[in-house]
Design an enzyme around this catalytic site. Structure first.
Site, PDB file in Angstrom:
ATOM      1  CG  ASP B  73      -2.037   1.045   1.051  1.00 24.44           C
ATOM      2  OD1 ASP B  73      -2.552   1.206  -0.070  1.00 24.44           O
ATOM      3  OD2 ASP B  73      -2.383   1.707   2.049  1.00 24.44           O
ATOM      4  CB  SER B  74       2.385   3.044  -2.419  1.00 24.11           C
ATOM      5  OG  SER B  74       2.835   1.737  -2.561  1.00 24.11           O
ATOM      6  CG  ASP B 159       5.626   8.518 -10.195  1.00 28.92           C
ATOM      7  OD1 ASP B 159       6.237   8.642  -9.112  1.00 28.92           O
ATOM      8  OD2 ASP B 159       5.335   7.419 -10.691  1.00 28.92           O
TER       9      ASP B 159
END
Lengths: 201, 201
Positions: B73-74, B159
């Site tokens: 889990d990020s 990102d």
């Protein structure tokens, strides 16, 4: 009659402060709003805390007008969001002041958060800054729970999804007088009363 | 060849883990994804921490398949948001998995946050759970800054708006190999390597 500037364009906040002063028997103070003074450049609210923002707003207003100025910064601090939206409550959706978008976003973010982790607090910091620079800043909190759907038409902001501790109604279902008695802003403004009474002196 | 289930439907995460194992010289382990096993009921991610969610996902997957299961889990933990979006990163906008909506919302929320308060960390918890219930859980972090506009087409999630410490490029401008070397998920997965090597036996 001492004039005090409440540094807000929010008519509801103006009415709220006048109502609280009247209920507490504070006389000799006339509260005016930003609509009643010449425009001045207002700095954006970029502080990291409610207190920082309240003081910055009151300092700007007192400097620009030469009047004693009261400013507040308020928001909802949700436990499951580590205390956010916090100082970003009014622009949580990225659009400043869109109450419905902010509330919808919060409900969406908390959709999978279970009932036992939906605690929150309404928080208000209120600052009184005098033309000589003297500052008083106080904080009021109102604990409760974020429910899963809107209820009630009073109030503003996140009121329709906040049920205060000891209540079954949302803060948007309370009367203005009930709300003043318990709310974060009511508590903070009452903490400012000693300093406001001195002005009336 | 020991089969290990990576409990994800995200093909990019599958490729990433295989690439890291190959780069670290781990042989004797075949990584498969959820697409390669019969469907089973997946519990929603309602944990309060990355670790809780990673372990819960891996436990479910190991139970349902009888295979050793890895889950992660990020998310991104933004300082000015008290560590949020955190475990809600993938559904920050209220819509699960809409990367663009989540990123746009975060940029909007941080619009008035000055440069010196735009620190953040990508965080990843990775869990390996064996069919006998043995659990290993690790955490990787990658510090950096949230910039004000998107740059780069590699990667996913946040990102394009994250510049890692020591970099001028966003993590979406790094090559996959550069990203693996430093990223939160790369760090976490490397911390799991000793436990994965044991499986390969």
């Amino acid at each position: 009659m001492t004039r005090v500037l409440l540094a807000t364009r929010n008519q509801k906040k103006l009415v709220e402060l006048r109502r609280i002063l009247a209920a507490e028997g504070v006389t000799g103070v006339e509260v005016i709003g930003l609509a009643d003074v010449p425009e001045f450049p207002e700095a954006p609210e970029t502080g990291a805390t409610f207190e920082e923002n309240a003081v910055a707003k009151a300092v700007d207003a007192a400097k620009a007008t030469g009047l004693p100025a009261i400013a507040d910064d308020s928001g909802i601090a949700v436990d499951a969001l580590n205390g956010m939206p916090g100082v970003l409550s009014a622009r949580w959706s990225g659009k400043h002041g869109d109450d419905q978008a902010n509330l919808d976003l919060l409900l969406g973010q908390l959709a999978d958060v279970p009932d036992e982790r939906r605690g929150a607090a309404f928080v208000s910091a209120s600052a009184l800054v005098l033309p000589d620079g003297a500052e008083t800043v106080v904080r009021g909190e109102w604990r409760g729970t974020v429910i899963r759907e809107e209820r009630g038409a009073n109030g503003f902001g996140y009121d329709p999804i906040f049920v205060p501790e000891g209540e079954t109604r949302t803060s948007a279902e309370l009367s203005p007088e009930e709300k003043d008695a318990d709310s974060h802003r009511g508590r903070a403004l009452r903490l400012l009363l000693p300093a406001i009474r001195e002005l009336a002196g």
